[in-house]
Design an enzyme around this catalytic site. Structure first.
Site, mmCIF file in Angstrom:
data_model
loop_
_atom_site.group_PDB
_atom_site.id
_atom_site.type_symbol
_atom_site.label_atom_id
_atom_site.label_comp_id
_atom_site.label_asym_id
_atom_site.label_seq_id
_atom_site.Cartn_x
_atom_site.Cartn_y
_atom_site.Cartn_z
ATOM 1 N N SER A 146 0.734 -1.073 0.002
ATOM 2 C CA SER A 146 0.065 0.216 0.034
ATOM 3 C C SER A 146 1.114 1.089 -0.043
ATOM 4 O O SER A 146 1.946 1.187 -0.022
ATOM 5 C CB SER A 146 -0.874 0.078 1.275
ATOM 6 O OG SER A 146 -0.177 0.409 2.307
ATOM 7 N N LYS A 147 0.316 2.384 -0.131
ATOM 8 C CA LYS A 147 0.837 3.653 0.013
ATOM 9 C C LYS A 147 1.834 3.825 1.234
ATOM 10 O O LYS A 147 2.881 4.455 0.799
ATOM 11 C CB LYS A 147 -0.050 4.925 0.190
ATOM 12 C CG LYS A 147 -0.877 4.870 -1.183
ATOM 13 C CD LYS A 147 -1.374 6.285 -1.344
ATOM 14 C CE LYS A 147 -2.080 6.552 -2.574
ATOM 15 N NZ LYS A 147 -3.507 6.671 -2.233
ATOM 16 N N ARG A 148 1.725 3.023 2.196
ATOM 17 C CA ARG A 148 2.716 3.127 3.315
ATOM 18 C C ARG A 148 3.970 2.654 3.186
ATOM 19 O O ARG A 148 4.866 2.870 3.529
ATOM 20 C CB ARG A 148 2.272 2.234 4.490
ATOM 21 C CG ARG A 148 1.148 2.812 5.473
ATOM 22 C CD ARG A 148 0.617 1.776 6.397
ATOM 23 N NE ARG A 148 0.479 0.651 6.049
ATOM 24 C CZ ARG A 148 0.940 -0.209 6.121
ATOM 25 N NH1 ARG A 148 2.430 -0.624 6.685
ATOM 26 N NH2 ARG A 148 0.641 -1.660 5.594
ATOM 27 N N HIS A 149 4.109 1.520 2.139
ATOM 28 C CA HIS A 149 5.440 1.243 1.399
ATOM 29 C C HIS A 149 6.008 1.984 0.330
ATOM 30 O O HIS A 149 7.020 1.857 -0.021
ATOM 31 C CB HIS A 149 5.090 -0.265 0.654
ATOM 32 C CG HIS A 149 4.388 -1.149 1.847
ATOM 33 N ND1 HIS A 149 3.249 -1.614 1.837
ATOM 34 C CD2 HIS A 149 4.988 -2.051 2.834
ATOM 35 C CE1 HIS A 149 3.079 -2.484 2.911
ATOM 36 N NE2 HIS A 149 4.326 -2.609 3.621
ATOM 37 N N GLY A 150 5.564 3.284 0.109
ATOM 38 C CA GLY A 150 6.305 4.003 -0.908
ATOM 39 C C GLY A 150 5.344 4.110 -1.960
ATOM 40 O O GLY A 150 4.393 4.037 -2.175
#
Ligand code: GLU
Length: 484
Positions: free
Chosen positions: A252-256
């Site tokens: 997800s966006k949390r991973h970049g």
């Protein structure tokens, strides 16, 4: 066997993300390997969330990746329209068929009634799914609901027994129908649900192989039931595993960065991204990592797709991008680099010939060191600026040495007098001077590097000197002297 026809069916509710890109890539490779067709179908029946901007972004991303389609938006085709929002009449027609044949029925329950029923079922320890309340309404009951002005949804009547998904990647997956409620195929707002529209479209578009994300596996038994009810021939199914971040949670966006356009804008090459994406769930053997496109088309088969989740590793992608950069023609890279330099304000929006040839020279010496095209901006900005911005540590370390002013003062006229001025002649002058005054070459070169580039690490200093040219070198030596 009929011609292979596969499809990519994105919902235009956002950018093309890494997972979607991997799905379309697998479909594309499968189609190209078999000499079949890839159909692009836009699943835009979720009116609230679908946008034209998303459709455009998805199309743009596919084009950038070099994944072309044989039927769909832009190219057309004989099984269109390829936007679900333009196929509502078709869905209505098939839904009516299911009602007439007794496979589907109108359900008049309101959202409130359904949620009430769910709560009661939970309280009584029963499964919370739809109870089948409207399955056997009498004509009078129907009339009275209609009189109340209720708009019915249509539900599919799920039979008893079990449904087996014969999946190419996962093998046989058995679903017990008792756990599948009578699901909605048409909502009361007049729009079909995903599960229904996808079956109608895949059948009418003659799709032979459905290759899609794992998350749709639980939908597949429902779809299989509808294929049977509508008398459609079943396609083959292949569900590809999830993509996880390095921490083993869903990517997800949390991973970049997760969207294709983000990678494009950050200076990744489409071939590198394609090569990286294919390895998310597919492997030819235990070793090979680098695959050219033609080679992928030749080697890609679904029997080498893994059912285990794939891990997205941005560092590996970066490494791979560096590899592709080194393999790319310098002029091609320079053309890409120009855009990044313009965006950074280092080159004018209509670059002069001087700027173009400088860019090419800079790319030629940085090519081995950069891992994204935009690294040109971070590692080569000093080639394009008037003044040098000093890195404080580099300045303290090299330009505060006591012998540096006299060194620079001696070097400047010698460089000025050098003609022709190039990397070889500059090297002779600088090394010659160091020798003359009894210094190690590094003692002269390190401070000079800081004066010319502002930093302590750069490509070979003599190449830098050649690209900067005599005037800029002398000016930078002067500025450094003034600052010291
Ligand atoms: N529109 C669906 C999605 O984006 C397509 C799923 C499918 O391929 O059947 O997830």
């Amino acid at each position: 066997m009929s011609e292979v026809r596969v499809r990519f069916a994105p919902s235009p509710t956002g950018y093309l993300h890494v997972g979607g890109a991997r799905t379309v890539l697998f479909n594309w490779l499968f189609a190209r390997h078999a000499g079949g067709s890839l159909i692009l179908r836009i699943e835009d029946t979720d009116v609230e969330r679908s946008t034209d901007a998303s459709t455009d972004a998805i199309i743009e991303s596919m084009q950038w990746l070099g994944l072309d389609w044989d039927e769909g938006p832009i190219v057309g085709g004989e099984y269109g329209p390829y936007f679900q929002s333009e196929r509502l009449d078709i869905y209505r027609e098939y839904a009516d068929k299911l009602v007439k044949s007794g496979y589907a029925y109108p359900c008049y329950c309101t959202p409130e009634e359904l949620s009430e029923a769910r709560k009661t079922a939970m309280k009584e320890g029963k499964p919370p799914g739809y109870s089948g309340r409207c399955r056997n309404l009498s004509p009078e009951e129907i009339r009275s609901f209609e009189a109340e002005g209720r708009q019915p949804a249509l539900r599919f009547k799920v039979a008893e027994g079990e449904t087996v998904v014969n999946d190419i990647v996962r093998g046989d997956v058995v679903f017990r129908n008792e756990f599948i409620e009578d699901f909605v195929i048409f909502k009361s707002d007049g729009y079909p649900t995903y599960n229904f529209a996808v079956v109608v479209d895949d059948a009418l578009m003659r799709i032979t192989d459905v290759i899609r994300a794992d998350e749709h596996l639980p939908n597949t038994p429902k779809q299989i039931m509808m294929y049977a009810a509508l008398g459609f021939e079943l396609p083959r199914f292949a569900h590809v595993s999830m993509i996880l971040g390095k921490d083993k949670t869903k990517l997800s966006k949390r991973h970049g960065a997760t969207s294709v356009t983000q990678y494009r804008d950050a200076g990744y090459l489409p071939d590198a991204l394609v090569n990286y994406l294919v390895l998310l769930g597919w492997a030819y053997d235990a070793e090979q990592q680098i695959f050219g496109r033609e080679e992928l088309i030749e080697k890609f088969t679904l029997d080498k797709v893994s059912k285990n989740p794939a891990i997205f590793d941005p560092d590996k992608l970066l490494w791979m991008n560096g590899y592709y950069i080194r393999e790319t023609d310098t002029q091609v890279l320079a053309d890409l680099a120009i855009d990044h330099l313009i965006k950074a304000g280092l080159v004018s929006s209509k670059p002069s010939n001087e700027e173009l040839s400088r860019t090419q020279a800079v790319v030629a010496i940085l090519k081995e060191r950069i891992r994204t095209v935009s690294d040109i901006v971070d590692q080569g900005d000093f080639f394009f600026t008037e003044e040098v911005a000093f890195d404080e540590d580099a300045y303290q370390k090299f330009l505060t040495r006591d012998y540096v002013p006299e060194t620079f003062k001696a070097l400047k006229p010698r460089l000025e007098a050098t003609s022709p001025f190039n990397r070889q002649t500059a090297e002779e002058v600088i090394r010659g001077y160091a020798k003359e005054v009894g210094r190690k070459a590094g003692e002269v070169i390190h401070p000079l590097r800081v004066a010319l580039t502002g930093r302590s690490v750069s490509p070979g200093i003599f190449e830098v000197i050649e690209i900067l040219g005599k005037d800029a070198c002398c000016r930078r030596i002067d500025s450094a002297l003034k600052k010291m």
